[in-house]
Design an enzyme around this catalytic site. Structure first.
Site, PDB file in Angstrom:
ATOM      1  N   THR A   1      -7.288   5.805 -10.547  1.00 34.90           N
ATOM      2  CA  THR A   1      -7.056   5.010  -9.343  1.00 34.90           C
ATOM      3  C   THR A   1      -7.316   3.520  -9.561  1.00 34.90           C
ATOM      4  O   THR A   1      -7.966   3.107 -10.520  1.00 34.90           O
ATOM      5  CB  THR A   1      -7.952   5.504  -8.192  1.00 34.90           C
ATOM      6  N   ASP A   2      -6.817   2.749  -8.598  1.00 34.20           N
ATOM      7  CA  ASP A   2      -7.092   1.311  -8.588  1.00 34.20           C
ATOM      8  C   ASP A   2      -8.349   1.068  -7.755  1.00 34.20           C
ATOM      9  O   ASP A   2      -9.023   2.013  -7.325  1.00 34.20           O
ATOM     10  CB  ASP A   2      -5.884   0.536  -8.051  1.00 34.20           C
ATOM     11  N   ALA A   3      -8.657  -0.178  -7.484  1.00 26.55           N
ATOM     12  CA  ALA A   3      -9.872  -0.530  -6.748  1.00 26.55           C
ATOM     13  C   ALA A   3      -9.886   0.033  -5.329  1.00 26.55           C
ATOM     14  O   ALA A   3     -10.951   0.219  -4.743  1.00 26.55           O
ATOM     15  CB  ALA A   3     -10.037  -2.046  -6.705  1.00 26.55           C
TER      16      ALA A   3
ATOM     17  N   VAL B   1      -6.473   4.429  -4.795  1.00 29.81           N
ATOM     18  CA  VAL B   1      -5.103   4.949  -4.813  1.00 29.81           C
ATOM     19  C   VAL B   1      -4.656   5.073  -6.267  1.00 29.81           C
ATOM     20  O   VAL B   1      -4.942   4.213  -7.098  1.00 29.81           O
ATOM     21  CB  VAL B   1      -4.155   4.000  -4.034  1.00 29.81           C
TER      22      VAL B   1
END
Length: 132
Positions: free
Chosen positions: A13-15, A18
Site C-alpha cells: 500500500t501507499d501512505a 490503498v
C-alpha cells in the site's frame, strides 16, 4: 479459469493504505503463474528447457481501491491464444465481488537464450485450453 486469493499487506500500500497501482500487475503475474503451476508447469522448469513467457502488452482499468488487509480474488482466463502468444483476461475482486481492477495481458512465448518468439509447446497449449 483459475482463481487465486491474495491478501493485501502493508508493503503493498501507499501512505493512505490503498494498494499502489503497480502492485496490481504483481497480483496479475501471480495469478498467471499459479495457474501454470496448477496445470503442472513450473516457471523454473520451463526456463531450464530454454522457454519462458514475457509480457508484450498490458492494459489495466482501475475500478475501485483495494486496501490494507483485504483478501482479494484474482481471476485469470485465456481470452485468445495464437501460435506463440496468449491474451489473458484478469480481474481482481474484493470480498464483495466488486471489481477492483480489470486487465488484458498479452504474453509471448520466447526461447530464453535468444529472446525470440517460439511456438507454445503443443502439450502446454492443450492443457491450457483444456482448463478453460
Amino acid at each position: 479459469m483459475s482463481v487465486l486469493r491474495v491478501r493485501v499487506y502493508y508493503e503493498d500500500t501507499d501512505a493512505g493504505g490503498v494498494v499502489y497501482h503497480a502492485n496490481h500487475i504483481k497480483y496479475f503475474e501471480r495469478g498467471r503463474t499459479e495457474w501454470l503451476r496448477e496445470l503442472g508447469y513450473e516457471q523454473d522448469r520451463l526456463m531450464a528447457q530454454d522457454l519462458c513467457f514475457v509480457v508484450r502488452a498490458l492494459q489495466i482499468d482501475y475500478k475501485l481501491p483495494a486496501r490494507f488487509n483485504q483478501v482479494l480474488t484474482v481471476e485469470t482466463r485465456i481470452e485468445n491464444m495464437k501460435r506463440a502468444s496468449m491474451v489473458f483476461e484478469q480481474t481482481i475482486k474484493n470480498a464483495d465481488q466488486q471489481v477492483i481492477a480489470h486487465g488484458m495481458v498479452t504474453v509471448a512465448c520466447v526461447t530464453l537464450s535468444s529472446m525470440k518468439a517460439t511456438a507454445i509447446p503443443d502439450q502446454l497449449k492443450e492443457d491450457l485450453l483444456g482448463a478453460l
